[in-house]
Design an enzyme around this catalytic site. Structure first.
Site: not given
Length: 265
Positions: A2, A111
């Site tokens: 992340c 992402e």
């Protein structure tokens, strides 16, 4: 992993979900990056027996975990994520896994789907958000770092796990998501050892998230408005960038953490 996320919920919504007595108001943040302040929830307020008030508190922490034994942050890698499978054994995270587990408030995360090896195409960014909307709670770890001059700074990392069905085509890691019914167990570091909460560190259920392809506006931290979450045009041509030398970005530099960074909320 992340590497960017967002928190656009109101302070009232965060207060209600996490069962907080109070919380300062904060603006929506669409593109939160490493070394910036993030909103975390800890369950470490000690109450007298019979006191029914919550033991939870909201605080700001630098996104970039610093173990207490680090002598010079400039010479230490920037730890924004911790692998849930090994955090309880790693020297950097072991103490925090046992004593300082927290929740990290988010509206979703970004992402990047990497291009095939050898390709010069840019990685494709996606905005990954709860399908039903609302706030998501990432599992996190906290450490209060004390510098040589005695100054203290709260720091945090996001725990990650393997992907669920929606994230798997994009990346092989995703944040650990803690459901509201498990908040108390995750935050209870007095009675719940890491082995007792290991069952919570699993991928989010399939269909919990949806992934929206977005433009490369999100690549720049300076782009911090809602436009970074807008869906990219399906017919947008893939951009090609020239090959460039690989740069190491593991270490945080002093410029990354301005003295007033925790005043952004």
């Amino acid at each position: 992993m992340c590497g960017r996320f967002s928190l656009t919920a109101t302070s009232e919504e965060v207060q209600e979900l996490f069962g907080l007595e109070e919380i300062e108001e904060f603006p929506p943040r669409y593109n939160i990056a490493p070394t910036q302040p993030i909103l975390i929830v800890a369950g470490d307020i000690r109450r007298e027996e019979g006191d029914n008030r919550t033991d939870r508190r909201a605080l700001l922490a630098r996104w970039g975990f610093l173990p207490g034994w680090v002598k010079d942050p400039a010479d230490f890698p920037l730890l924004i994520n911790a692998r849930s499978e090994t955090a309880a054994e790693k020297a950097s995270f072991r103490a925090a896994m046992r004593h300082r587990r927290v929740l990290i408030a988010a509206s979703g995360f970004y992402e990047w789907q990497r291009s095939p090896k050898g390709s010069k195409q840019k990685s494709v960014p996606y905005w990954v958000k709860p399908r039903q909307g609302g706030i998501v709670a990432f599992a996190g770890l906290m450490e209060t770092y004390m510098s040589a001059d005695g100054a203290e700074m709260d720091t945090a990392a996001v725990l990650t796990v393997g992907p669920n069905r929606e994230v798997a085509p994009i990346h092989d890691r995703m944040p650990v998501v803690i459901a509201p019914e498990d908040f108390s167990r995750w935050l209870d570091c007095l009675n719940q050892e890491p082995r007792h909460v290991a069952d919570l560190m699993v991928p989010a259920p399939d269909d919990y998230f949806e992934a929206v392809r977005v433009s490369d506006l999100v690549n720049k931290v300076a782009n911090s408005g809602p436009e970074v979450q807008e869906a990219a045009a399906d017919d947008a041509p893939a951009e090609v960038e020239p090959a460039r030398p690989t740069k190491r970005v593991a270490k945080a530099k002093a410029a990354d953490t301005p003295p007033d960074q925790l005043k952004l909320f």
